[in-house]
Design a protein around this motif. Structure first.
Motif, mmCIF file in Angstrom:
data_model
loop_
_atom_site.group_PDB
_atom_site.id
_atom_site.type_symbol
_atom_site.label_atom_id
_atom_site.label_comp_id
_atom_site.label_asym_id
_atom_site.label_seq_id
_atom_site.Cartn_x
_atom_site.Cartn_y
_atom_site.Cartn_z
ATOM 1 N N ALA A 1 -7.274 -6.223 -48.953
ATOM 2 C CA ALA A 1 -7.384 -6.602 -47.588
ATOM 3 C C ALA A 1 -7.968 -7.901 -47.072
ATOM 4 C CB ALA A 1 -7.787 -5.499 -46.637
ATOM 5 N N THR B 1 -3.131 -10.162 -39.850
ATOM 6 C CA THR B 1 -2.165 -11.032 -39.615
ATOM 7 C C THR B 1 -2.569 -12.315 -38.462
ATOM 8 O OG1 THR B 1 -1.275 -9.699 -37.773
ATOM 9 C CG2 THR B 1 -0.181 -9.535 -39.936
ATOM 10 N N ASN C 1 8.916 2.143 -39.585
ATOM 11 C CA ASN C 1 8.933 1.388 -40.748
ATOM 12 C C ASN C 1 10.395 1.139 -41.627
ATOM 13 O OD1 ASN C 1 5.963 1.408 -40.443
ATOM 14 N ND2 ASN C 1 5.906 3.574 -41.306
ATOM 15 N N GLN D 1 -5.791 -2.809 -38.146
ATOM 16 C CA GLN D 1 -6.282 -3.713 -39.594
ATOM 17 C C GLN D 1 -4.994 -4.667 -39.598
ATOM 18 O OE1 GLN D 1 -5.462 -1.824 -43.399
ATOM 19 N NE2 GLN D 1 -7.637 -2.747 -43.991
ATOM 20 N N GLN D 2 -3.735 -4.209 -39.391
ATOM 21 C CA GLN D 2 -2.494 -5.112 -39.463
ATOM 22 C C GLN D 2 -3.011 -6.397 -38.464
ATOM 23 O OE1 GLN D 2 -0.501 -5.389 -41.480
ATOM 24 N NE2 GLN D 2 1.058 -6.711 -40.932
ATOM 25 N N GLN D 3 -3.384 -6.060 -37.473
ATOM 26 C CA GLN D 3 -3.489 -7.135 -36.340
ATOM 27 C C GLN D 3 -4.725 -8.285 -36.701
ATOM 28 O OE1 GLN D 3 -4.113 -4.830 -32.630
ATOM 29 N NE2 GLN D 3 -2.074 -5.774 -31.946
ATOM 30 N N ASP E 1 6.429 -12.774 -42.058
ATOM 31 C CA ASP E 1 5.760 -11.335 -42.240
ATOM 32 C C ASP E 1 6.775 -10.747 -43.345
ATOM 33 O OD1 ASP E 1 4.128 -11.883 -40.219
ATOM 34 O OD2 ASP E 1 5.317 -11.151 -38.740
ATOM 35 N N ASP F 1 -5.690 -10.647 -48.057
ATOM 36 C CA ASP F 1 -4.572 -10.753 -47.277
ATOM 37 C C ASP F 1 -4.761 -11.694 -46.253
ATOM 38 O OD1 ASP F 1 -2.987 -9.172 -48.604
ATOM 39 O OD2 ASP F 1 -3.415 -7.373 -47.697
ATOM 40 N N ALA G 1 5.412 -8.971 -46.902
ATOM 41 C CA ALA G 1 5.617 -7.425 -47.238
ATOM 42 C C ALA G 1 6.460 -7.348 -48.745
ATOM 43 C CB ALA G 1 6.645 -6.727 -46.114
ATOM 44 N N ASP H 1 -4.473 1.841 -38.770
ATOM 45 C CA ASP H 1 -3.180 0.905 -39.342
ATOM 46 C C ASP H 1 -3.026 -0.404 -38.285
ATOM 47 O OD1 ASP H 1 -3.543 2.542 -41.446
ATOM 48 O OD2 ASP H 1 -1.525 3.815 -40.787
ATOM 49 N N ARG H 2 -2.948 -0.023 -37.189
ATOM 50 C CA ARG H 2 -2.395 -1.124 -36.419
ATOM 51 C C ARG H 2 -3.590 -2.274 -36.182
ATOM 52 N NH1 ARG H 2 1.986 -3.257 -34.778
ATOM 53 N NH2 ARG H 2 2.910 -1.135 -34.894
#
Length: 241
Positions: free
Chosen positions: A173, A39, A9, A34-36, A142, A176, A146, A31-32
């Protein structure tokens, strides 16, 4: 698709590094994924399986199952025993609910920040503005996303209410997913312009102007929803998660 799950990070301007609480394997999988989803690396209606995710991440199926359940509770996955697991459609109702919560909280933190803003806090906000300008110039979507979050978080910190960002982060979220769909170069430039207006109002200790600028900024998602639906209408649902 091969994805690296061990990237460090990086700290952002205005963000201090500290000892983070230890994350379980299930937390890391959550976490991974949710991020995928946010995005759109995993777009709406994508099929995913516990077995495949476990294989990709080199973990057992149990933490993946736990992560799937958490994502389902938040409305990001649909788990159907007979037909498998898919990434949920974007719930317009969830986006609007998140926007309502964010607007109420962030207008208040803007007002409070105006009364409490000191030199160091304003300097951190100014640093984040400059970093956003550089991200826009580099067309780094990206990084801009952030830095956008870091800017809003820093206003909460400046108001002496950093914990409010935790509440916002839990509810935003679904917003997002819209933000990532809409982060074109022109959209980033407009968001940066709005951030500068918020920053200027806080610098001038004009509480009402800061709150109004924040409201305009967060209300833009109402327009974005309609624009994105016109192109990707199959990705949306009117149902709440």
């Amino acid at each position: 698709m091969t994805t690296s799950y061990n990237q460090p990070n990086a700290s952002l301007p205005g963000q201090t590094m500290g000892l983070a609480p230890q994350r379980t394997i299930a937390d890391q999988v959550f976490d991974r994924l949710q991020q995928q989803i946010l995005t759109l690396d995993l777009p709406p209606n994508s099929r995913i399986s516990e077995t495949e995710i476990a294989r990709q991440m080199g973990v057992s199926r149990q933490p993946v199952r736990e992560a799937f359940k958490r994502l389902a509770r938040l409305g990001f996955l649909w788990i159907r025993p007979q037909s498998g697991t898919t990434v949920s459609l974007i719930s317009e109702a969830a986006v609007l609910r998140a926007r309502f919560i964010r607007t109420a909280l962030e207008q208040h933190t803007c007002r409070t920040a105006c009364a409490m803003a000191g030199g160091a806090g304003l300097a951190r906000l100014a640093e984040l503005i400059e970093a956003q300008k550089a991200a826009v110039a580099a067309q780094n979507r990206d990084l801009f996303h952030a830095l956008d979050d870091a800017f809003h978080r820093e206003i909460c910190v400046l108001a002496g209410a950093g914990y409010v960002w935790d509440l916002i982060n839990e509810s935003k979220a679904h917003m997002d997913r819209i933000r990532m769909l809409s982060l074109s170069a022109s959209s980033q430039q407009l968001a940066l312009k709005e951030h500068i207006q918020i920053f200027d109002a806080i610098t001038q200790a004009d509480a009402e102007a800061a709150a109004a600028a924040m409201n305009r900024h967060l209300s833009r998602i109402l327009v974005l929803i309609e624009e994105i639906k016109s192109v990707n209408h199959g990705w949306f649902t009117d149902l709440a998660p």
